[in-house]
Design a protein around this motif. Structure first.
Motif, PDB file in Angstrom:
ATOM      1  N   PHE A  16       0.826  -1.203   0.000  1.00  0.00           N
ATOM      2  CA  PHE A  16       0.000   0.000   0.000  1.00  0.00           C
ATOM      3  C   PHE A  16       0.860   1.252   0.000  1.00  0.00           C
ATOM      4  O   PHE A  16       2.051   1.211   0.264  1.00  0.00           O
ATOM      5  N   GLU A  20      -3.397   5.956   0.019  1.00  0.00           N
ATOM      6  CA  GLU A  20      -4.553   5.139  -0.370  1.00  0.00           C
ATOM      7  C   GLU A  20      -5.619   5.169   0.715  1.00  0.00           C
ATOM      8  O   GLU A  20      -5.318   5.286   1.900  1.00  0.00           O
ATOM      9  N   THR A  21      -6.849   5.011   0.283  1.00  0.00           N
ATOM     10  CA  THR A  21      -7.958   4.964   1.239  1.00  0.00           C
ATOM     11  C   THR A  21      -8.132   3.533   1.757  1.00  0.00           C
ATOM     12  O   THR A  21      -7.635   2.572   1.162  1.00  0.00           O
ATOM     13  N   ASN A  24      -9.595   1.289  -0.822  1.00  0.00           N
ATOM     14  CA  ASN A  24      -8.631   0.715  -1.765  1.00  0.00           C
ATOM     15  C   ASN A  24      -8.014  -0.567  -1.206  1.00  0.00           C
ATOM     16  O   ASN A  24      -7.852  -1.555  -1.930  1.00  0.00           O
ATOM     17  N   GLN A  27     -10.482  -3.373  -1.383  1.00  0.00           N
ATOM     18  CA  GLN A  27     -10.610  -3.898  -2.741  1.00  0.00           C
ATOM     19  C   GLN A  27      -9.460  -4.841  -3.070  1.00  0.00           C
ATOM     20  O   GLN A  27      -9.650  -5.865  -3.723  1.00  0.00           O
ATOM     21  N   LYS A  28      -8.260  -4.504  -2.617  1.00  0.00           N
ATOM     22  CA  LYS A  28      -7.118  -5.400  -2.819  1.00  0.00           C
ATOM     23  C   LYS A  28      -7.334  -6.699  -2.055  1.00  0.00           C
ATOM     24  O   LYS A  28      -7.042  -7.782  -2.565  1.00  0.00           O
ATOM     25  N   THR A  56      -7.722   8.326   4.041  1.00  0.00           N
ATOM     26  CA  THR A  56      -6.465   7.666   3.699  1.00  0.00           C
ATOM     27  C   THR A  56      -5.880   7.005   4.945  1.00  0.00           C
ATOM     28  O   THR A  56      -6.233   7.349   6.070  1.00  0.00           O
TER      29      THR A  56
END
Length: 67
Positions: A16, A20-21, A24, A27-28, A56
């Motif tokens: 990461f 990034e939020t 995010n 989702q990964k 974030t």
């Protein structure tokens, strides 16, 4: 950098960037496990705070450890 996510008896390391939020990251993680982001909850171990999807990682003071 990497974030460590523990789920059941499995540990995942997800790359990461501090900008990034949380969404995010979810989702990964969704690409690794069979849970959509809406069914995931990421908790900061040090404070037991649930991370906000729209913020974030840096804004939520997720520790950035470099090994």
């Amino acid at each position: 950098m990497y974030i460590r996510v523990k789920r059941n008896k499995t540990t995942y390391f997800i790359q990461f960037d501090p900008t990034e939020t949380t969404l995010n990251i979810k989702q990964k993680l969704h690409s690794l496990i069979d849970q959509p982001p809406s069914n995931q909850r990421l908790i900061l171990l040090a404070t037991h705070d649930v991370l906000d999807d729209s913020k974030t990682l840096a804004n939520q003071k997720v520790p950035l450890h470099i090994y």
